[in-house]
Design an enzyme around this catalytic site. Structure first.
Site, PDB file in Angstrom:
ATOM      1  N   ASP A   1      42.920   0.078  21.634  1.00  0.00           N
ATOM      2  CA  ASP A   1      42.768   1.034  20.722  1.00  0.00           C
ATOM      3  C   ASP A   1      42.656   0.341  18.981  1.00  0.00           C
ATOM      4  O   ASP A   1      42.902  -1.285  19.013  1.00  0.00           O
ATOM      5  CB  ASP A   1      44.167   1.682  20.122  1.00  0.00           C
ATOM      6  CG  ASP A   1      44.679   2.797  19.897  1.00  0.00           C
ATOM      7  OD1 ASP A   1      43.728   4.218  20.303  1.00  0.00           O
ATOM      8  OD2 ASP A   1      44.869   3.151  18.903  1.00  0.00           O
ATOM      9  N   SER A   2      42.345   1.838  18.255  1.00  0.00           N
ATOM     10  CA  SER A   2      42.342   0.951  16.859  1.00  0.00           C
ATOM     11  C   SER A   2      43.751   0.304  15.942  1.00  0.00           C
ATOM     12  O   SER A   2      43.852  -0.245  15.270  1.00  0.00           O
ATOM     13  CB  SER A   2      41.606   1.775  16.260  1.00  0.00           C
ATOM     14  OG  SER A   2      42.828   2.806  16.134  1.00  0.00           O
TER      15      SER A   2
ATOM     16  N   TYR B   1      38.896   4.432  13.008  1.00  0.00           N
ATOM     17  CA  TYR B   1      37.983   4.078  14.218  1.00  0.00           C
ATOM     18  C   TYR B   1      37.363   5.826  13.743  1.00  0.00           C
ATOM     19  O   TYR B   1      36.012   6.237  13.888  1.00  0.00           O
ATOM     20  CB  TYR B   1      37.887   4.660  15.795  1.00  0.00           C
ATOM     21  CG  TYR B   1      38.149   2.800  16.237  1.00  0.00           C
ATOM     22  CD1 TYR B   1      38.431   1.166  14.925  1.00  0.00           C
ATOM     23  CD2 TYR B   1      37.683   2.699  17.713  1.00  0.00           C
ATOM     24  CE1 TYR B   1      38.449   0.434  16.232  1.00  0.00           C
ATOM     25  CE2 TYR B   1      37.902   1.738  18.275  1.00  0.00           C
ATOM     26  CZ  TYR B   1      37.836   0.052  16.923  1.00  0.00           C
ATOM     27  OH  TYR B   1      37.674  -1.207  18.128  1.00  0.00           O
ATOM     28  N   GLY B   2      38.013   6.527  13.468  1.00  0.00           N
ATOM     29  CA  GLY B   2      37.959   8.207  13.356  1.00  0.00           C
ATOM     30  C   GLY B   2      36.561   8.668  11.901  1.00  0.00           C
ATOM     31  O   GLY B   2      36.502   9.875  12.086  1.00  0.00           O
TER      32      GLY B   2
ATOM     33  N   CYS C   1      41.827   4.754  23.869  1.00  0.00           N
ATOM     34  CA  CYS C   1      41.404   5.106  22.490  1.00  0.00           C
ATOM     35  C   CYS C   1      40.236   6.676  22.674  1.00  0.00           C
ATOM     36  O   CYS C   1      39.042   6.272  23.218  1.00  0.00           O
ATOM     37  CB  CYS C   1      40.576   3.634  21.472  1.00  0.00           C
ATOM     38  SG  CYS C   1      39.870   5.036  20.349  1.00  0.00           S
TER      39      CYS C   1
ATOM     40  N   THR D   1      38.304   8.233  20.468  1.00  0.00           N
ATOM     41  CA  THR D   1      37.117   8.198  19.872  1.00  0.00           C
ATOM     42  C   THR D   1      35.993   7.345  20.664  1.00  0.00           C
ATOM     43  O   THR D   1      34.801   7.012  20.448  1.00  0.00           O
ATOM     44  CB  THR D   1      37.643   7.533  17.849  1.00  0.00           C
ATOM     45  OG1 THR D   1      38.811   8.171  17.427  1.00  0.00           O
ATOM     46  CG2 THR D   1      36.223   7.174  17.293  1.00  0.00           C
TER      47      THR D   1
ATOM     48  N   CYS E   1      43.907  12.808  20.442  1.00  0.00           N
ATOM     49  CA  CYS E   1      43.659  10.894  19.697  1.00  0.00           C
ATOM     50  C   CYS E   1      44.792  10.260  20.031  1.00  0.00           C
ATOM     51  O   CYS E   1      46.283  10.720  20.074  1.00  0.00           O
ATOM     52  CB  CYS E   1      43.610  11.546  18.230  1.00  0.00           C
ATOM     53  SG  CYS E   1      44.042   9.829  17.378  1.00  0.00           S
TER      54      CYS E   1
ATOM     55  N   HIS F   1      47.455   8.560  18.538  1.00  0.00           N
ATOM     56  CA  HIS F   1      47.929   7.725  17.082  1.00  0.00           C
ATOM     57  C   HIS F   1      48.919   9.939  17.225  1.00  0.00           C
ATOM     58  O   HIS F   1      50.126   9.425  16.887  1.00  0.00           O
ATOM     59  CB  HIS F   1      46.814   8.045  15.695  1.00  0.00           C
ATOM     60  CG  HIS F   1      47.019   6.756  16.338  1.00  0.00           C
ATOM     61  ND1 HIS F   1      45.787   6.088  16.354  1.00  0.00           N
ATOM     62  CD2 HIS F   1      47.270   5.585  15.154  1.00  0.00           C
ATOM     63  CE1 HIS F   1      45.827   4.821  15.679  1.00  0.00           C
ATOM     64  NE2 HIS F   1      46.732   4.827  14.915  1.00  0.00           N
TER      65      HIS F   1
END
Ligand code: DGL
Length: 281
Positions: free
Chosen positions: A11-12, A43-44, A75, A77, A186, A188
């Protein structure tokens, strides 16, 4: 032995930890390598071409350096903009976030009025909606990009007035369009589920794809006969691409790991070696 090799998850930043938690529950005898691309966060806000580059170099590292038997792009994205285009370049199976989510929605939420919250790049790609529609979803879909959420969550402000304000701003569409289901598009966002629940009208169902990804990961391991059938205790190695001390502190807070060891790794052109070990003491 192939089954003893690690599963790579990336993931980011801290978002993919919400997926890692579901994977831990589903696959308690596996060895996981979690990579947070903190150098390129968020990343978004990046272009699909940039995301493609980051995803390619991460997968190459997982295959060539880590020797992963399965790679999981937690992730959204990356899953939305890169994965389907580049996963064929790798010999290990690669699993993203969106296809497992689509299966779950079709099985349990067909015909609903669904809001998908995601990063600007994911929303722009339309991948969540297009995948759902192509698979036969027949309800209403609205995608909402929430650019303020990832920086707020990464900075640890996962409750409080700033988050509340942004949540009201983004989620007013639920009242306006009479939506009854929310997809976390997402990784997060599950970290702020409590605030989102507070802001949304009562009776809205939440879909966190983390569980669907974990189920799909188990199925892939069975399919390729690479499930770790030993009684080994779960093992997780953490890597990130910048500020390992910060990531270590986040792991401590969010995953309750006492002194998480995080290895800094800089990825470039698909090849990299760990540079430094950092122990947070
Ligand atoms: N957590 C990632 C996702 O699922 C990206 C967040 C970001 O870095 O913008 O889309």
């Amino acid at each position: 032995m192939h089954m003893k090799k690690p599963i790579g998850v990336f993931d980011s930043g801290i978002g993919g930890l919400t997926v890692l938690k579901a994977l831990q529950r589903a696959l308690p005898h596996e060895h996981f390598v979690y990579f947070a691309d903190t150098a390129n966060l968020p990343y978004g806000e990046k272009t699909p071409e940039q995301i493609m580059g980051y995803t390619r170099q991460t997968l190459a590292w997982m295959q060539n350096e880590i020797g992963a038997k399965l790679a999981i792009a937690a992730c959204h994205t990356s899953s939305a903009t890169a994965l389907d285009l580049i996963s064929h370049e790798f010999s290990m199976p690669v699993l993203g976030a969106i296809h497992p989510l689509v299966e779950t929605v079709l099985q349990h939420y067909q015909g609903r009025r669904i809001g998908i919250i995601a990063t600007p790049t994911s929303v722009h790609s339309r991948m969540h909606e297009n995948s759902l529609l192509q698979a036969g979803f027949e309800g209403h879909l609205s995608s909402i990009s929430c650019p303020k959420f990832v920086p707020i969550i990464e900075s640890g402000r996962i409750s409080g007035p700033e988050l509340l304000r942004s949540s009201y701003e983004y989620l007013s569409i639920f009242n306006n369009e009479g939506l009854n289901t929310l997809i976390f598009g997402c990784t997060h966002y599950p970290w702020i589920a409590e605030t989102l629940q507070y802001v949304l009208p009562s009776g809205v169902d939440f879909i966190d794809p983390a569980e669907s990804i974990a189920v799909k990961a188990s199925q892939e391991l069975y399919k390729y006969k690479i499930l770790n059938t030993s009684n080994n205790k779960i093992k997780i190695d953490f890597y990130c691409s910048s500020t390992p001390e910060r990531f270590s502190a986040q792991l401590n807070l969010l995953m309750s790991i006492p002194q998480p060891e995080v290895t800094l790794v800089r990825l470039a052109d698909g090849a990299a070696l760990p540079q430094k070990r950092v122990v947070n003491e």
